[in-house]
Design an enzyme around this catalytic site. Structure first.
Site, short mmCIF file in Angstrom:
data_model
loop_
_atom_site.label_atom_id
_atom_site.label_comp_id
_atom_site.label_asym_id
_atom_site.label_seq_id
_atom_site.Cartn_x
_atom_site.Cartn_y
_atom_site.Cartn_z
N THR A 18 0.83 -1.21 0.00
CA THR A 18 0.00 0.00 0.00
C THR A 18 0.87 1.26 0.00
OG1 THR A 18 -1.50 -1.26 1.42
CG2 THR A 18 -1.97 1.07 1.17
N ARG A 22 7.81 -2.52 2.77
CA ARG A 22 7.85 -2.49 4.23
C ARG A 22 8.14 -3.89 4.75
NH1 ARG A 22 3.14 1.04 6.81
NH2 ARG A 22 4.01 2.51 5.33
N SER A 113 6.21 3.96 8.71
CA SER A 113 5.05 4.67 9.22
C SER A 113 4.75 4.35 10.68
CB SER A 113 3.85 4.37 8.32
OG SER A 113 2.78 5.20 8.67
N HIS A 114 3.56 3.78 10.92
CA HIS A 114 3.10 3.54 12.28
C HIS A 114 3.58 2.20 12.84
CE1 HIS A 114 0.59 1.87 9.26
NE2 HIS A 114 0.18 0.96 10.12
N LYS A 126 10.14 4.05 0.23
CA LYS A 126 9.26 4.29 -0.90
C LYS A 126 9.79 5.42 -1.75
CE LYS A 126 5.96 7.25 1.49
NZ LYS A 126 4.55 7.57 1.66
N ASP A 277 1.77 9.96 13.68
CA ASP A 277 2.40 8.63 13.66
C ASP A 277 3.90 8.72 13.39
OD1 ASP A 277 2.26 9.33 10.98
OD2 ASP A 277 2.05 7.25 10.32
N ASP A 279 5.88 8.57 10.82
CA ASP A 279 6.43 9.43 9.76
C ASP A 279 5.64 10.71 9.57
OD1 ASP A 279 4.28 7.95 8.77
OD2 ASP A 279 5.00 8.05 6.71
N ASP A 281 2.44 11.43 8.87
CA ASP A 281 1.36 11.66 7.91
C ASP A 281 -0.03 11.36 8.49
OD1 ASP A 281 1.73 8.93 7.91
OD2 ASP A 281 1.98 8.72 5.73
N ARG A 282 -0.10 10.69 9.63
CA ARG A 282 -1.42 10.40 10.22
C ARG A 282 -1.77 11.39 11.31
NH1 ARG A 282 -2.50 3.97 10.49
NH2 ARG A 282 -1.73 3.53 8.40
N THR A 344 -7.76 2.07 -1.22
CA THR A 344 -6.94 2.42 -0.07
C THR A 344 -5.51 2.78 -0.50
OG1 THR A 344 -8.23 1.03 1.38
CG2 THR A 344 -5.97 1.45 2.05
N GLU A 363 -8.64 9.28 4.53
CA GLU A 363 -8.85 7.86 4.73
C GLU A 363 -9.28 7.62 6.18
OE1 GLU A 363 -6.17 5.05 2.38
OE2 GLU A 363 -4.76 6.45 3.27
N GLU A 364 -9.97 6.51 6.38
CA GLU A 364 -10.43 6.15 7.72
C GLU A 364 -9.26 5.86 8.67
OE1 GLU A 364 -9.63 2.90 8.72
OE2 GLU A 364 -8.82 2.60 6.69
N SER A 365 -8.12 5.53 8.08
CA SER A 365 -6.95 5.11 8.87
C SER A 365 -6.17 6.32 9.39
CB SER A 365 -6.05 4.23 8.01
OG SER A 365 -5.73 4.90 6.80
N LYS A 376 -0.75 12.36 2.81
CA LYS A 376 -1.56 12.78 3.94
C LYS A 376 -0.65 13.51 4.91
CE LYS A 376 -1.53 8.10 5.99
NZ LYS A 376 -1.11 7.19 4.90
N ARG A 496 -8.64 -6.67 7.64
CA ARG A 496 -9.31 -5.50 8.19
C ARG A 496 -10.80 -5.59 7.86
NH1 ARG A 496 -4.88 -2.86 9.64
NH2 ARG A 496 -3.25 -2.31 8.14
C1 VG1 Z 1 -2.84 1.15 5.84
C2 VG1 Z 1 -4.13 1.95 5.86
C3 VG1 Z 1 -4.19 2.83 4.62
C4 VG1 Z 1 -2.93 3.71 4.55
C5 VG1 Z 1 -1.70 2.86 4.63
C6 VG1 Z 1 -0.44 3.69 4.69
O1 VG1 Z 1 -2.81 0.31 4.70
O2 VG1 Z 1 -5.25 1.11 5.93
O3 VG1 Z 1 -5.37 3.59 4.64
O4 VG1 Z 1 -2.93 4.46 3.36
O5 VG1 Z 1 -1.74 2.03 5.79
O6 VG1 Z 1 -0.43 4.55 5.80
P1 VG1 Z 1 -3.22 -1.25 4.77
O7 VG1 Z 1 -2.98 -1.76 3.37
O8 VG1 Z 1 -2.35 -1.87 5.80
O9 VG1 Z 1 -4.65 -1.28 5.18
V1 VG1 Z 1 1.05 5.08 6.45
O10 VG1 Z 1 0.71 6.17 7.61
O11 VG1 Z 1 1.63 3.61 6.73
O12 VG1 Z 1 2.00 5.52 5.21
CO CO Z 2 2.37 7.07 8.31
#
Ligand code: VG1
Ligand code: CO
Length: 543
Positions: A18, A22, A113-114, A126, A277, A279, A281-282, A344, A363-365, A376, A496
């Site tokens: 996504t 990673r 990220s998180h 990335k 988070d 990095d 972006d959240r 997503t 996004e919901e996340s 984001k 999920r």
């Molecule tokens: C998750 C979230 C998605 C988000 C992605 C990257 O992906 O659901 O909405 O864009 O993380 O976020 P997945 O495929 O695990 O559902 V970040 O803050 O990791 O760059």
């Molecule tokens: Co992130």
């Protein structure tokens, strides 16, 4: 300084998910693993020789080592100028900002990220393109393909470059420009918001806590909230980035930002709470005693956007990822603007933003953003909220109540089942996919299914097609269940399950979300046979 060409052999599974490639730190520490992927990127991106590239990461464990490897490879591959955040630091939105501002060919961002960090945690990489956004699928597929054939990579034999002191130095014929990671980003955010109104809000005694979770946003939050906007010192907590994020998940949600949630619900709670988070972006948004679901946050920001200088002229359109609740759709309808539904991952918003079709998306996340960058942006979302609260002079709770009284309330929740066996996850999805055509018109626990399908997307700007983007079951009463497998996990598969329930204006708006969604969650688990396939009786994370 002559490039050295080193032989190598492919690694299995260097397929970006996504949000880039990673994997565990151990995977990245294998000799030549990072080199293979970086050379694959360089081989696939047109125009690297003579180009300007941006490089930075979230500061997690292995960031410093990886950055040195990439600096040397960039020099050997003919990059003319490499713009690097001091200490190897750039938040994801700041990297996007710098790529755009410098008109760079693109950038490499190091982050998982998180996901947790440290020697036993995760790492990631990335590539973002010239628009500042994540590489489109066609390009990430090309990286993957190249990583399977690669036979050599280029580097230089040189001592490590000093990346801690701001300024320019040379590596062979490449200029390494080490920049303040915060400056360009802070200048951009200054230009977007009503700074005077936010300063006045803080000056009036408005209290906020921003939890940087020992991740990358600490220095950004201190500079922007405390130095520029006049919030008291200590408004940003856990503001010193640590390589292992203090041993925590740097994931701003109800499960992982426990202390912040407790503070906002405790005695003497501040007016406003937020977190970001790993990095940057959240974002998570909290008011005194209230949690704002990210889907609602997007809807509230859309409804109030014109209070923010960057949106004075109105929204051109909005977009949300498919599993994100339809709360924002209702605002878009009232405003008479288009609402796009995308798969997503932030890369799907890029074409819409570039084309001017939308200027706000989410996004919901816990991801919200706009057209100022192509990622984001956690702190930006916090500043949006501060600007709206300053302009509206309402508390978070009052603003939410007003929103629900205008548009109805969409209860929202997500259950994650982590590290399940890949084969079991695939069987669950396959079986459900086959059942979908039979579901329409049937009743599940008293709710009639309106439609059941698998989401696929054709990008309206470039025509590219993305199949198999999640299974969705929509009910006649406006509720919905969505299932998909994560593309960011690093161990086994993550399932999920997303739920939403709509209560119209005048409906039941005062329930706790988990209570409001309990019945739907049971239907969802039963319909997919989660226990039968995975042995799990409850999710690992409920947000
Ligand atoms: C998750 C979230 C998605 C988000 C992605 C990257 O992906 O659901 O909405 O864009 O993380 O976020 P997945 O495929 O695990 O559902 V970040 O803050 O990791 O760059
Ligand atoms: Co992130």
């Amino acid at each position: 300084m002559d490039p050295v060409i080193r032989p190598t052999t492919p690694f299995d599974g260097q397929r970006p998910g996504t949000s880039g490639l990673r994997k565990s730190v151990q995977t990245f520490e294998q000799p030549r693993y990072l080199e293979n992927f970086v050379q694959s990127i360089i081989d696939c991106v047109q125009g690297i020789p003579g180009a300007t590239l941006v490089l930075g990461g979230d500061g997690r464990y292995h960031n410093r080592t990886a950055i040195q490897t990439i600096v040397k490879m960039a020099a050997a591959n003919g990059v003319a100028r490499l713009v690097v955040g001091a200490g190897g630091i750039l938040s994801t939105p700041a990297a996007s900002c710098v790529i755009r501002k410098r008109k760079a060919l693109g950038g490499i961002i190091l982050s998982a990220s998180h996901n947790p960090g440290g020697p036993d945690g995760d790492f990631g990489i990335k590539f973002n393109a010239a628009n500042g956004g994540p590489a489109p699928e066609a390009l990430t597929e090309a990286f993957f393909k190249r990583s399977k054939e690669i036979a050599e990579y280029r580097t230089v034999d040189a001592p490590d470059v000093d990346l801690d002191q701001i300024g320019e130095r040379r590596l062979g014929s490449m200029v390494v420009e080490v920049i303040d990671p915060v400056a360009d980003y802070a200048e951009l955010t200054d230009s977007l918001f009503d700074i005077d109104a936010i300063r006045a809000l803080f000056a009036s005694g408005f209290r906020m806590v921003f939890d940087a979770m020992h991740a990358v946003t600490g220095p950004y939050a201190v500079e922007i909230l405390e130095h520029r906007l006049g919030a008291p010192a200590g408004t940003a907590i856990n503001a010193v980035p640590l390589e292992d994020f203090g041993g925590h998940h740097p994931d701003p949600n109800l499960a992982h930002a426990v202390d912040l949630v407790a503070a906002l619900n405790g005695p003497d709670a501040p007016d406003f709470g937020a977190a970001s988070d790993g990095d940057g972006d959240r974002n998570m948004i909290l008011g005194r005693g209230v949690f704002v679901s990210p889907s609602d946050s997007l809807a509230v920001l859309a409804a109030n956007a014109t209070h923010v200088p960057a949106f004075r002229g109105g929204l051109t359109g909005v977009a949300r990822s498919m599993p994100t609740s339809r709360a924002v759709d209702r605002v878009a309808e009232a405003l008479g603007i288009r609402c796009y539904e995308t798969p997503t991952g932030w890369k799907f918003f890029g074409t819409l933003l570039d084309d001017g079709r939308i200027n706000l998306c989410g996004e919901e996340s816990f991801g919200t953003g706009a057209d100022h960058v192509r990622e984001k942006d956690g702190l930006w979302a916090v500043l949006m909220w501060l600007n709206v609260l300053a302009a509206r002079r309402l508390s978070v709770a009052e603003l939410m109540a007003e929103h629900w009284n205008t548009y109805g309330r969409t209860y929202y929740g997500r259950h994650d089942y982590e590290a399940i066996e890949q084969a079991a996850a695939d069987r669950l999805i396959d079986e459900l996919r086959n059942r979908l055509p039979l579901l329409a018109g049937t009743s599940l626990a008293g709710r009639r299914v309106a439609t059941a399908d698998e989401f696929a997307y054709t990008d309206p700007v470039d025509g590219s097609r993305s199949e198999r983007q999640g299974l969705r079951v929509s009910f006649e009463d406006g509720s919905r269940i969505v299932y998909r497998l994560s593309g960011t996990g690093t161990a086994g598969a993550t399932l999920r399950v997303y739920f939403e329930r709509y209560e119209p204006v005048g409906g039941e708006h005062g329930l706790d979300a988990p209570v409001a969604l309990a019945e739907l969650a049971a239907v969802a688990a039963d319909l997919a046979g989660i226990q039968r396939h995975t042995g799990r009786t409850k999710p690992d994370v409920a947000t």
